[in-house]
Design a protein around this motif. Sequence first.
Motif, PDB file in Angstrom:
ATOM      1  N   GLY A   1      57.870  -1.729  22.323  1.00 44.78           N
ATOM      2  CA  GLY A   1      58.149  -3.037  21.722  1.00 44.78           C
ATOM      3  C   GLY A   1      58.922  -2.950  20.425  1.00 44.78           C
ATOM      4  N   LEU A   2      59.162  -1.705  19.935  1.00 47.37           N
ATOM      5  CA  LEU A   2      59.920  -1.483  18.698  1.00 47.37           C
ATOM      6  C   LEU A   2      60.987  -0.416  18.937  1.00 47.37           C
ATOM      7  CD1 LEU A   2      56.954  -1.344  16.132  1.00 47.37           C
ATOM      8  CD2 LEU A   2      58.510  -3.272  16.496  1.00 47.37           C
ATOM      9  N   GLU A   3      62.107  -0.537  18.218  1.00 48.85           N
ATOM     10  CA  GLU A   3      63.175   0.457  18.323  1.00 48.85           C
ATOM     11  C   GLU A   3      63.106   1.420  17.138  1.00 48.85           C
ATOM     12  OE1 GLU A   3      66.981  -1.364  18.660  1.00 48.85           O
ATOM     13  OE2 GLU A   3      66.454  -2.553  20.436  1.00 48.85           O
ATOM     14  N   ASP A   4      63.348   2.714  17.439  1.00 50.64           N
ATOM     15  CA  ASP A   4      63.385   3.757  16.400  1.00 50.64           C
ATOM     16  C   ASP A   4      62.149   3.700  15.499  1.00 50.64           C
ATOM     17  OD1 ASP A   4      65.854   4.592  17.366  1.00 50.64           O
ATOM     18  OD2 ASP A   4      66.918   3.136  16.089  1.00 50.64           O
ATOM     19  N   VAL A   5      60.984   3.695  16.113  1.00 52.15           N
ATOM     20  CA  VAL A   5      59.744   3.600  15.355  1.00 52.15           C
ATOM     21  C   VAL A   5      59.323   4.987  14.881  1.00 52.15           C
ATOM     22  CG1 VAL A   5      58.338   3.774  17.450  1.00 52.15           C
ATOM     23  CG2 VAL A   5      57.377   2.727  15.383  1.00 52.15           C
ATOM     24  N   SER A   6      58.791   5.036  13.687  1.00 48.24           N
ATOM     25  CA  SER A   6      58.234   6.284  13.150  1.00 48.24           C
ATOM     26  C   SER A   6      56.713   6.218  13.263  1.00 48.24           C
ATOM     27  CB  SER A   6      58.634   6.466  11.687  1.00 48.24           C
ATOM     28  OG  SER A   6      60.034   6.541  11.546  1.00 48.24           O
ATOM     29  N   TRP A   7      56.106   7.260  13.875  1.00 43.98           N
ATOM     30  CA  TRP A   7      54.651   7.307  14.068  1.00 43.98           C
ATOM     31  C   TRP A   7      54.061   8.239  13.017  1.00 43.98           C
ATOM     32  CZ3 TRP A   7      51.736   5.337  18.439  1.00 43.98           C
ATOM     33  CH2 TRP A   7      50.384   5.707  18.438  1.00 43.98           C
ATOM     34  N   TYR A   8      53.225   7.703  12.152  1.00 44.28           N
ATOM     35  CA  TYR A   8      52.586   8.492  11.108  1.00 44.28           C
ATOM     36  C   TYR A   8      51.109   8.717  11.504  1.00 44.28           C
ATOM     37  CZ  TYR A   8      56.730   7.248   8.438  1.00 44.28           C
ATOM     38  OH  TYR A   8      58.048   7.074   8.017  1.00 44.28           O
ATOM     39  N   GLY A   9      50.812   9.894  11.973  1.00 47.38           N
ATOM     40  CA  GLY A   9      49.461  10.226  12.437  1.00 47.38           C
ATOM     41  C   GLY A   9      49.542  11.047  13.710  1.00 47.38           C
ATOM     42  N   LYS A  10      48.393  11.378  14.269  1.00 50.43           N
ATOM     43  CA  LYS A  10      48.353  12.183  15.490  1.00 50.43           C
ATOM     44  C   LYS A  10      48.753  11.352  16.698  1.00 50.43           C
ATOM     45  CE  LYS A  10      44.601  15.245  13.953  1.00 50.43           C
ATOM     46  NZ  LYS A  10      43.222  15.719  14.269  1.00 50.43           N
ATOM     47  N   GLN A  11      49.581  11.967  17.563  1.00 53.97           N
ATOM     48  CA  GLN A  11      49.921  11.326  18.828  1.00 53.97           C
ATOM     49  C   GLN A  11      49.276  12.030  20.016  1.00 53.97           C
ATOM     50  OE1 GLN A  11      54.472  10.582  18.097  1.00 53.97           O
ATOM     51  NE2 GLN A  11      53.765   9.050  19.593  1.00 53.97           N
ATOM     52  N   THR A  12      48.798  13.234  19.799  1.00 56.52           N
ATOM     53  CA  THR A  12      48.038  13.957  20.828  1.00 56.52           C
ATOM     54  C   THR A  12      46.643  14.215  20.282  1.00 56.52           C
ATOM     55  OG1 THR A  12      50.034  15.039  21.662  1.00 56.52           O
ATOM     56  CG2 THR A  12      47.916  16.027  22.255  1.00 56.52           C
ATOM     57  N   ILE A  13      45.632  13.743  21.009  1.00 55.67           N
ATOM     58  CA  ILE A  13      44.260  13.839  20.509  1.00 55.67           C
ATOM     59  C   ILE A  13      43.354  14.448  21.578  1.00 55.67           C
ATOM     60  CG2 ILE A  13      44.436  11.923  18.886  1.00 55.67           C
ATOM     61  CD1 ILE A  13      43.188  10.112  20.986  1.00 55.67           C
ATOM     62  N   GLN A  14      42.272  15.100  21.120  1.00 54.18           N
ATOM     63  CA  GLN A  14      41.235  15.636  21.992  1.00 54.18           C
ATOM     64  C   GLN A  14      39.964  14.808  21.757  1.00 54.18           C
ATOM     65  OE1 GLN A  14      41.533  18.292  24.050  1.00 54.18           O
ATOM     66  NE2 GLN A  14      43.532  19.113  23.438  1.00 54.18           N
ATOM     67  N   VAL A  15      39.381  14.316  22.862  1.00 57.48           N
ATOM     68  CA  VAL A  15      38.186  13.477  22.748  1.00 57.48           C
ATOM     69  C   VAL A  15      37.091  14.066  23.633  1.00 57.48           C
ATOM     70  CG1 VAL A  15      37.257  11.144  22.895  1.00 57.48           C
ATOM     71  CG2 VAL A  15      39.691  11.479  22.399  1.00 57.48           C
ATOM     72  N   ALA A  16      35.932  14.303  23.046  1.00 60.24           N
ATOM     73  CA  ALA A  16      34.806  14.878  23.772  1.00 60.24           C
ATOM     74  C   ALA A  16      34.193  13.846  24.725  1.00 60.24           C
ATOM     75  CB  ALA A  16      33.756  15.369  22.777  1.00 60.24           C
ATOM     76  N   PRO A  17      33.415  14.289  25.712  1.00 51.10           N
ATOM     77  CA  PRO A  17      32.779  13.338  26.646  1.00 51.10           C
ATOM     78  C   PRO A  17      31.899  12.334  25.921  1.00 51.10           C
ATOM     79  CG  PRO A  17      32.566  15.596  27.446  1.00 51.10           C
ATOM     80  CD  PRO A  17      33.125  15.685  26.063  1.00 51.10           C
ATOM     81  N   GLY A  18      32.129  11.059  26.188  1.00 50.57           N
ATOM     82  CA  GLY A  18      31.337  10.006  25.576  1.00 50.57           C
ATOM     83  C   GLY A  18      31.639   9.722  24.124  1.00 50.57           C
TER      84      GLY A  18
END
Length: 472
Positions: free
Chosen positions: A410-427
């Motif tokens: 929905g946005l052009e040339d957006v900069s992402w500040y933070g993690k984009q790949t995350i690990q999440v434990a069960p539950g």
Amino acid sequence: MSQDKIDIKDVTPKTFNPKTHKTNGDRFNPSNRIYVRESKGVFQKMRRYGGWFLLLLFALIPWIPYGERQAILLDIGNQQFNFFGTTLYPQDLTLLATLFVIAAFGLFFITTFLGRIWCGYLCPQTVWTFIYIWFEEKLEGSANKRRKQDSGKLTANLALRKTAKHIAWFSIALATGFTFAGYFIPIKSLIVDFFTFNASFWPVFWVLFFAICTYGNAGWMRSIMCIHMCPYARFQSAMFDKDTFIVGYDTKRGENRGPRSRKADHKALGLGDCIDCNLCVQVCPTGIDIRDGLQYECINCGACIDACDQTMDRMGYDKGLISYTTEHRLSGHHTNIMRPKLLGYGAVLLIMIGLFFVQIASVDPAGMSVLRDRNQLFRTNNSGEIENTYTLKVINKTQQKQQYQLDVTGLEDVSWYGKQTIQVAPGEVLNLPMSLGVNPDNLDTSISTIQFILSDSDDFTLSVESRFIKKL
């Protein structure tokens, strides 16, 4: 419509008199104890085997392991409801509502078709009551013996047997309390903590609460629960009609009732097939006389049918004087099974079952919510970009550790500040603060609609809508 209603019968409340073997007094008085005589037969065998099966199922389910936890655990504290490989969260509780609707219409359907068959064969109150009566018979003797003992003096032998009975009763009640609480608290740690005095207040409270309720209901109250406290007995009349299968007495065949010898020609004596032995009353767990007609206290357990069939067999008469029948059949009319009310309940039941499976199939293995920073809707960062701050909450509903990829559209040339790949434990519910930055020249409106995208390696994708604000 009025012809489908069941005629009201004037039934004077009665209770069994052990001296005369007749019925009198106030059957609705809780102080009038009912001594249930043992009954054997086809229906009691079905009820007994069905009750033991359901009891074992109830007791064993909390002990079924799945990975590192129970297969079924309704963990209210962590707001997680685990069913084998599926974990449901509060946002999935529409499934529970649908399940309750299915149970309600299932009960309506069964009651309209087969009367109070739930009460007689499946209700926990009935199952536990008959188990308690079984211990009572084994430790104190038959119904007549118990009645005679209780009317006399308390001997040392009787006190010992009664003590053993109550120990057995409370042991079953305590096991019931542990099992019921074990659906909500891991049962292994619950039992260990309870007996080592390491359990907190609430687990101990609920175990003892359900134990006391079981001991009181099945040991002491019994039919009082069915007659005075259970709402089902009150509203069942709205579902009954003359085509509902009930436990019924064939008045035309049975009357006039009276004793006679086996060899006597009872027809010549002007008697019906009922020998007035009162066994149907003595085996009834609610103490009613089925010969008085349909009564709301009848739980359709079939004990009187088995008792009467054995009497008919000994007398050389045809069985079925008391049987599962309908008001229409008893009056000589045809029973209409496929009637509009029953078909309506069945149709709604099937629709709700279908909807339930659709909901099950649509439960996502992960969930995500997006919260905007309300303290500062937007700001200009050091790069000259308009920056909005968000907190993403990602829930892993599976029983395995998952890796997720985050993105935004929905946005052009957006900069992402933070993690984009995350690990999440069960539950786990992972809180991820992050920001989006966009060059002001790429923003055509003051408020833009955007989509946060959550995806995994199994091609699962989840989209959550939010807003990006340039200015107010």
